[in-house]
Design a protein around this motif. Structure first.
Motif, PDB file in Angstrom:
ATOM      1  N   GLU A 136     -38.540 -37.310  43.177  1.00 23.62           N
ATOM      2  CA  GLU A 136     -37.166 -36.834  43.237  1.00 23.62           C
ATOM      3  C   GLU A 136     -36.224 -37.803  43.937  1.00 23.62           C
ATOM      4  O   GLU A 136     -35.404 -37.422  44.768  1.00 23.62           O
ATOM      5  CB  GLU A 136     -37.106 -35.456  43.927  1.00 23.62           C
ATOM      6  N   ASN A 137     -36.337 -39.084  43.632  1.00 22.22           N
ATOM      7  CA  ASN A 137     -35.480 -40.127  44.201  1.00 22.22           C
ATOM      8  C   ASN A 137     -34.508 -40.633  43.155  1.00 22.22           C
ATOM      9  O   ASN A 137     -34.793 -40.602  41.957  1.00 22.22           O
ATOM     10  CB  ASN A 137     -36.334 -41.311  44.682  1.00 22.22           C
ATOM     11  N   LEU A 138     -33.361 -41.134  43.617  1.00 23.34           N
ATOM     12  CA  LEU A 138     -32.398 -41.790  42.758  1.00 23.34           C
ATOM     13  C   LEU A 138     -32.089 -43.152  43.370  1.00 23.34           C
ATOM     14  O   LEU A 138     -31.627 -43.227  44.512  1.00 23.34           O
ATOM     15  CB  LEU A 138     -31.103 -40.974  42.638  1.00 23.34           C
ATOM     16  N   PHE A 139     -32.399 -44.226  42.657  1.00 20.38           N
ATOM     17  CA  PHE A 139     -32.164 -45.586  43.123  1.00 20.38           C
ATOM     18  C   PHE A 139     -31.264 -46.298  42.122  1.00 20.38           C
ATOM     19  O   PHE A 139     -31.620 -46.425  40.954  1.00 20.38           O
ATOM     20  CB  PHE A 139     -33.473 -46.372  43.229  1.00 20.38           C
ATOM     21  N   ILE A 140     -30.102 -46.771  42.582  1.00 19.61           N
ATOM     22  CA  ILE A 140     -29.187 -47.494  41.706  1.00 19.61           C
ATOM     23  C   ILE A 140     -28.749 -48.763  42.407  1.00 19.61           C
ATOM     24  O   ILE A 140     -28.158 -48.708  43.485  1.00 19.61           O
ATOM     25  CB  ILE A 140     -27.951 -46.643  41.341  1.00 19.61           C
ATOM     26  N   GLY A 141     -29.062 -49.918  41.819  1.00 19.03           N
ATOM     27  CA  GLY A 141     -28.641 -51.191  42.373  1.00 19.03           C
ATOM     28  C   GLY A 141     -29.783 -52.170  42.525  1.00 19.03           C
ATOM     29  O   GLY A 141     -30.955 -51.819  42.414  1.00 19.03           O
ATOM     30  N   ARG A 142     -29.440 -53.387  42.827  1.00 16.97           N
ATOM     31  CA  ARG A 142     -30.429 -54.441  42.991  1.00 16.97           C
ATOM     32  C   ARG A 142     -31.127 -54.300  44.338  1.00 16.97           C
ATOM     33  O   ARG A 142     -30.491 -54.062  45.358  1.00 16.97           O
ATOM     34  CB  ARG A 142     -29.734 -55.796  42.905  1.00 16.97           C
ATOM     35  N   ASN A 143     -32.448 -54.454  44.346  1.00 11.69           N
ATOM     36  CA  ASN A 143     -33.273 -54.357  45.560  1.00 11.69           C
ATOM     37  C   ASN A 143     -33.128 -53.013  46.262  1.00 11.69           C
ATOM     38  O   ASN A 143     -33.070 -52.925  47.479  1.00 11.69           O
ATOM     39  CB  ASN A 143     -32.958 -55.499  46.537  1.00 11.69           C
ATOM     40  N   VAL A 144     -33.088 -51.971  45.501  1.00 16.01           N
ATOM     41  CA  VAL A 144     -32.951 -50.610  46.020  1.00 16.01           C
ATOM     42  C   VAL A 144     -34.253 -49.852  45.772  1.00 16.01           C
ATOM     43  O   VAL A 144     -34.720 -49.791  44.648  1.00 16.01           O
ATOM     44  CB  VAL A 144     -31.780 -49.875  45.330  1.00 16.01           C
ATOM     45  N   GLY A 145     -34.853 -49.307  46.829  1.00 20.07           N
ATOM     46  CA  GLY A 145     -36.059 -48.508  46.673  1.00 20.07           C
ATOM     47  C   GLY A 145     -37.258 -49.242  46.119  1.00 20.07           C
ATOM     48  O   GLY A 145     -38.182 -48.631  45.605  1.00 20.07           O
ATOM     49  N   VAL A 146     -37.290 -50.553  46.240  1.00 18.50           N
ATOM     50  CA  VAL A 146     -38.342 -51.348  45.598  1.00 18.50           C
ATOM     51  C   VAL A 146     -39.712 -51.212  46.240  1.00 18.50           C
ATOM     52  O   VAL A 146     -40.717 -51.506  45.606  1.00 18.50           O
ATOM     53  CB  VAL A 146     -37.955 -52.838  45.496  1.00 18.50           C
ATOM     54  N   VAL A 147     -39.798 -50.787  47.497  1.00 22.31           N
ATOM     55  CA  VAL A 147     -41.102 -50.634  48.136  1.00 22.31           C
ATOM     56  C   VAL A 147     -41.395 -49.175  48.491  1.00 22.31           C
ATOM     57  O   VAL A 147     -42.318 -48.877  49.238  1.00 22.31           O
ATOM     58  CB  VAL A 147     -41.238 -51.541  49.396  1.00 22.31           C
ATOM     59  N   ASN A 148     -40.605 -48.269  47.960  1.00 19.27           N
ATOM     60  CA  ASN A 148     -40.825 -46.854  48.225  1.00 19.27           C
ATOM     61  C   ASN A 148     -42.236 -46.463  47.779  1.00 19.27           C
ATOM     62  O   ASN A 148     -42.658 -46.787  46.682  1.00 19.27           O
ATOM     63  CB  ASN A 148     -39.799 -46.008  47.466  1.00 19.27           C
ATOM     64  N   THR A 149     -42.982 -45.804  48.673  1.00 20.84           N
ATOM     65  CA  THR A 149     -44.336 -45.374  48.311  1.00 20.84           C
ATOM     66  C   THR A 149     -44.412 -43.862  48.181  1.00 20.84           C
ATOM     67  O   THR A 149     -44.684 -43.350  47.109  1.00 20.84           O
ATOM     68  CB  THR A 149     -45.380 -45.872  49.340  1.00 20.84           C
ATOM     69  N   THR A 150     -44.160 -43.145  49.266  1.00 14.18           N
ATOM     70  CA  THR A 150     -44.226 -41.690  49.217  1.00 14.18           C
ATOM     71  C   THR A 150     -42.912 -41.028  49.593  1.00 14.18           C
ATOM     72  O   THR A 150     -42.827 -39.805  49.643  1.00 14.18           O
ATOM     73  CB  THR A 150     -45.338 -41.161  50.152  1.00 14.18           C
ATOM     74  N   GLY A 151     -41.888 -41.814  49.887  1.00 12.32           N
ATOM     75  CA  GLY A 151     -40.585 -41.248  50.239  1.00 12.32           C
ATOM     76  C   GLY A 151     -40.062 -40.378  49.111  1.00 12.32           C
ATOM     77  O   GLY A 151     -40.156 -40.724  47.936  1.00 12.32           O
ATOM     78  N   ALA A 152     -39.514 -39.220  49.472  1.00 13.66           N
ATOM     79  CA  ALA A 152     -39.043 -38.272  48.470  1.00 13.66           C
ATOM     80  C   ALA A 152     -37.633 -37.799  48.795  1.00 13.66           C
ATOM     81  O   ALA A 152     -37.195 -37.820  49.939  1.00 13.66           O
ATOM     82  CB  ALA A 152     -39.991 -37.079  48.405  1.00 13.66           C
ATOM     83  N   ASN A 153     -36.941 -37.373  47.748  1.00 10.68           N
ATOM     84  CA  ASN A 153     -35.606 -36.789  47.883  1.00 10.68           C
ATOM     85  C   ASN A 153     -34.594 -37.742  48.502  1.00 10.68           C
ATOM     86  O   ASN A 153     -33.744 -37.345  49.287  1.00 10.68           O
ATOM     87  CB  ASN A 153     -35.672 -35.480  48.678  1.00 10.68           C
ATOM     88  N   ASN A 154     -34.683 -39.017  48.163  1.00  9.48           N
ATOM     89  CA  ASN A 154     -33.749 -40.030  48.642  1.00  9.48           C
ATOM     90  C   ASN A 154     -32.763 -40.396  47.546  1.00  9.48           C
ATOM     91  O   ASN A 154     -33.100 -40.373  46.366  1.00  9.48           O
ATOM     92  CB  ASN A 154     -34.502 -41.314  49.034  1.00  9.48           C
ATOM     93  N   THR A 155     -31.553 -40.771  47.955  1.00  7.25           N
ATOM     94  CA  THR A 155     -30.564 -41.327  47.049  1.00  7.25           C
ATOM     95  C   THR A 155     -30.074 -42.625  47.657  1.00  7.25           C
ATOM     96  O   THR A 155     -29.507 -42.627  48.752  1.00  7.25           O
ATOM     97  CB  THR A 155     -29.370 -40.365  46.855  1.00  7.25           C
TER      98      THR A 155
END
Length: 176
Positions: A22-41
């Protein structure tokens, strides 16, 4: 891209994480190493860049919340807002607001460079252009107005109300 775990990623030249949910990542180098993080924008180049396990964060702007690895419940709007924070429960709105916060928690900053120098200070509130700018370790302070409490660095339990209050001297403790 929409993944089966509910993540949505719209990215420049990097591949975004396929873990977490349930994550939303928009842009360069955004959320690229997310492993278990949830509900992030995370929106904007480098926003939430090294988040791996932190959840319930919102970061909008270049470099916003860019050094938080496992912090939860932060809200950052603006260029490099909360850019160095490593903990959660902070809210900052305005370019470079709380940019140097590292481990301070439960702070609120509203305005360009508000609480800019806050490193470890907790439970501070700043509203105004450069409000609480020099606060680094001060706790339980309230800064309201342009440049209010500008020179307070370590003082605690203060209220600075008005334009340019505490701009000529150092920190204060338990003052109103």
């Amino acid at each position: 891209s929409i993944l089966s775990n509910g993540d949505i990623g719209i990215v420049g030249t990097t591949t975004f994480s396929t873990r977490g949910s349930e994550n939303l990542f928009i842009g360069r180098n955004v959320g690229v190493v997310n492993t278990t993080g949830a509900n992030n924008t995370f929106v904007g180049q480098g926003a939430g860049r090294i988040n791996t396990t932190g959840g319930a964060n919102s970061a909008f702007g270049v470099g916003a919340l860019s050094k938080a690895v496992s912090a939860d419940s932060n809200t950052a709007f603006g260029y490099y807002t909360l850019g160095n924070t490593t903990v959660g429960a902070n809210s900052a709105f305005g370019a470079q607001a709380m940019q140097n916060n590292t481990s301070g928690t439960q702070n609120t900053a509203l305005g360009l460079l508000a609480l800019y120098s806050n490193g470890t200070g907790i439970e501070n509130v700043a509203a105004g252009y450069y409000a609480g700018f020099s606060n680094s370790t001060g706790q339980y302070n309230s800064f309201f107005g342009k440049f209010s409490g500008y020179n307070n660095t370590t003082g605690f339990s203060n209220t600075f109300l008005g334009w340019y209050t505490n701009t000529l001297s150092g920190s204060m403790s338990s003052s109103t």
